[in-house]
Design a protein around this motif. Structure first.
Motif, short mmCIF file in Angstrom:
data_model
loop_
_atom_site.label_atom_id
_atom_site.label_comp_id
_atom_site.label_asym_id
_atom_site.label_seq_id
_atom_site.Cartn_x
_atom_site.Cartn_y
_atom_site.Cartn_z
N GLY A 314 0.81 -1.21 0.00
CA GLY A 314 0.00 0.00 0.00
C GLY A 314 0.84 1.26 0.00
N SER A 315 0.18 2.41 0.03
CA SER A 315 0.88 3.69 -0.08
C SER A 315 0.98 4.43 1.24
N GLY A 316 0.39 3.90 2.30
CA GLY A 316 0.40 4.58 3.59
C GLY A 316 1.46 4.02 4.52
N ASP A 317 1.37 4.44 5.76
CA ASP A 317 2.31 4.01 6.80
C ASP A 317 1.75 2.79 7.50
N PRO A 318 2.38 1.62 7.34
CA PRO A 318 1.83 0.41 7.97
C PRO A 318 1.80 0.47 9.48
N ALA A 319 2.60 1.34 10.06
CA ALA A 319 2.65 1.46 11.52
C ALA A 319 1.80 2.63 12.03
N ALA A 320 1.01 3.22 11.15
CA ALA A 320 0.21 4.38 11.55
C ALA A 320 -0.73 4.01 12.69
N ALA A 321 -0.94 4.96 13.59
CA ALA A 321 -1.82 4.73 14.73
C ALA A 321 -3.27 4.64 14.26
N VAL A 322 -4.04 3.78 14.91
CA VAL A 322 -5.46 3.67 14.60
C VAL A 322 -6.15 4.96 15.03
N PRO A 323 -6.97 5.57 14.18
CA PRO A 323 -7.66 6.81 14.58
C PRO A 323 -8.46 6.61 15.85
N ASN A 324 -8.54 7.66 16.65
CA ASN A 324 -9.23 7.60 17.94
C ASN A 324 -10.74 7.70 17.71
N THR A 325 -11.32 6.56 17.36
CA THR A 325 -12.78 6.52 17.12
C THR A 325 -13.38 5.39 17.93
N PRO A 326 -13.51 5.58 19.25
CA PRO A 326 -14.14 4.54 20.05
C PRO A 326 -15.61 4.37 19.69
N ALA A 327 -16.18 3.25 20.09
CA ALA A 327 -17.60 3.02 19.83
C ALA A 327 -18.43 4.16 20.41
N ILE A 328 -19.46 4.53 19.68
CA ILE A 328 -20.32 5.65 20.08
C ILE A 328 -21.16 5.24 21.28
N GLU A 329 -21.25 6.13 22.26
CA GLU A 329 -22.02 5.82 23.45
C GLU A 329 -23.51 5.88 23.15
N SER A 330 -24.26 5.08 23.87
CA SER A 330 -25.71 5.09 23.71
C SER A 330 -26.29 6.39 24.25
N GLY A 331 -27.46 6.75 23.74
CA GLY A 331 -28.13 7.95 24.22
C GLY A 331 -28.53 8.85 23.08
N LEU A 332 -29.38 9.81 23.37
CA LEU A 332 -29.83 10.75 22.36
C LEU A 332 -28.77 11.82 22.19
N THR A 333 -28.11 11.80 21.02
CA THR A 333 -27.03 12.76 20.79
C THR A 333 -27.30 13.67 19.62
#
Length: 363
Positions: A314-333
């Protein structure tokens, strides 16, 4: 006496020939192995929510193949922009598409031809198909000369009326299964839309409705995967690769277009003979889809490409950090009205909002 000796020698020679090992016979010819590729584009899907939804088929593909979790920042997080990148191998800084409307036209593909055009020019005998749910995908696939062999948009029925997102996704999947099972199409691209549409229309009742949409699409992914695996078992001369990716993510309250970690989050799964099972390589990017398809199908790489075949890392960085996208919390948002929420909840099989044009709003 001489006749008797000649006959004896002939018999001995015949016996010797009969005793030769069978390996000396001319080897049987076998059909050459050919690569086949299916790319599944799932619009507006966060991998963190795929995990939260416990989607079995996407999870199995990731376990059987290599997973990448990346960010497309600073690329524009809109659908036409990103699918143009996936289907050409160049980022928006080159192809110049910046939205789903005024710049989403055939013009950029004259300079940066689609994967369909590149394949058809290099290997005209290959069969190619775009079986998607959005008219803009159809436009991209029909652009260029030659264009894809078959282009279908399932959001519109033959009478010209709009079709619900879930129905459109199911219809596209049925066409993909047929292309694999009946035709063994060399390259098939499909685009499934309902996850993104839920992200836009069901604001306020996240995340369960979004995860439910992922679950429905996961079932469709399972049908495509089964078709590939059944076909591969029946045709030993075919090597099948499945790529799965998304064009952008969604904010926790729904929507996209900005540069937050949620909106720029992307992923790719590569499952096939060339990819290690259960591995993660964050070097796989959205721009690598077209170079990978070209590589697998034996077409030359485009020197203008920003991407690189994922068979080559691929063309990216294989060691790149996973984006900080935790599972969305429940509730009316979100901020949708209660009546709109109830309309969608009570009619979950039709996700196109009233007054929308073919379900392409907000992409």
């Amino acid at each position: 006496m001489l006749r008797r000796m000649s006959r004896t020698r002939a018999l001995v020679a015949a016996a010797a020939l009969a005793a030769l090992p069978l390996a000396t016979a001319a080897p049987a010819t076998s059909a050459p192995v050919v690569n086949k590729v299916v790319v599944i584009g799932i619009d507006g899907t966060l991998w963190s929510e795929v995990q939260a939804a416990n989607a079995p088929n996407l999870g199995l593909l990731a376990a059987q193949g290599t997973l990448a979790r990346t960010s497309i920042a600073p690329h524009t997080t809109m659908s036409c922009v990103s699918w143009a990148t996936a289907l050409t191998g160049v980022w928006d800084t080159k192809h110049g598409i910046k939205d789903n409307d005024s710049t989403c036209t055939p013009a950029p593909f004259a300079q940066y031809p689609t994967v369909f055009t590149q394949l058809e020019r290099a290997k005209p005998s290959l069969s190619t198909a775009s079986l998607g749910t959005w008219d803009k995908i159809g436009m991209i696939a029909r652009t260029g000369s030659p264009a894809a062999d078959k282009v279908s948009v399932t959001q519109v029925d033959p009478t010209g009326a709009g079709v619900c997102e879930t129905t459109a996704d199911s219809n596209a999947t049925a066409q993909v299964v047929s292309a694999i099972t009946d035709s063994g199409t060399d390259f098939t691209f499909t685009h499934l839309d309902q996850v993104d549409i839920v992200g836009h229309t069901l604001r306020g009742i996240w995340p369960q409705a979004y995860r439910d949409a992922i679950g429905r699409v996961d079932t469709l992914v399972g049908k495509i995967t089964k078709a590939v695996d059944d076909r591969a078992r029946a045709h030993a001369d075919e090597r099948w690769t499945i790529l799965v990716t998304t064009d952008h993510g969604h904010k926790p309250e729904g929507g996209h277009g900005g540069q937050s970690a949620y909106e720029t989050a992307s992923f790719m799964i590569a499952r096939g003979p060339d990819f290690a099972a259960g591995a993660q390589n964050n070097g796989f990017t959205l721009a690598d889809v077209t170079p990978t398809v070209l590589d697998l199908l034996g077409a030359p790489a485009d020197p203008n490409s920003d991407g690189r075949s994922v068979r080559l890392g691929g063309s990216g960085d294989p060691a790149a950090a996973v984006p900080n996208t935790p599972a969305i919390e429940s509730g009316l948002t979100g901020s949708s009205s209660g009546s709109a929420q109830m309309l969608m909840v009570n009619n979950p099989l039709c996700l196109v909002a009233s007054g929308s044009s073919g379900g392409s709003f907000g992409k």
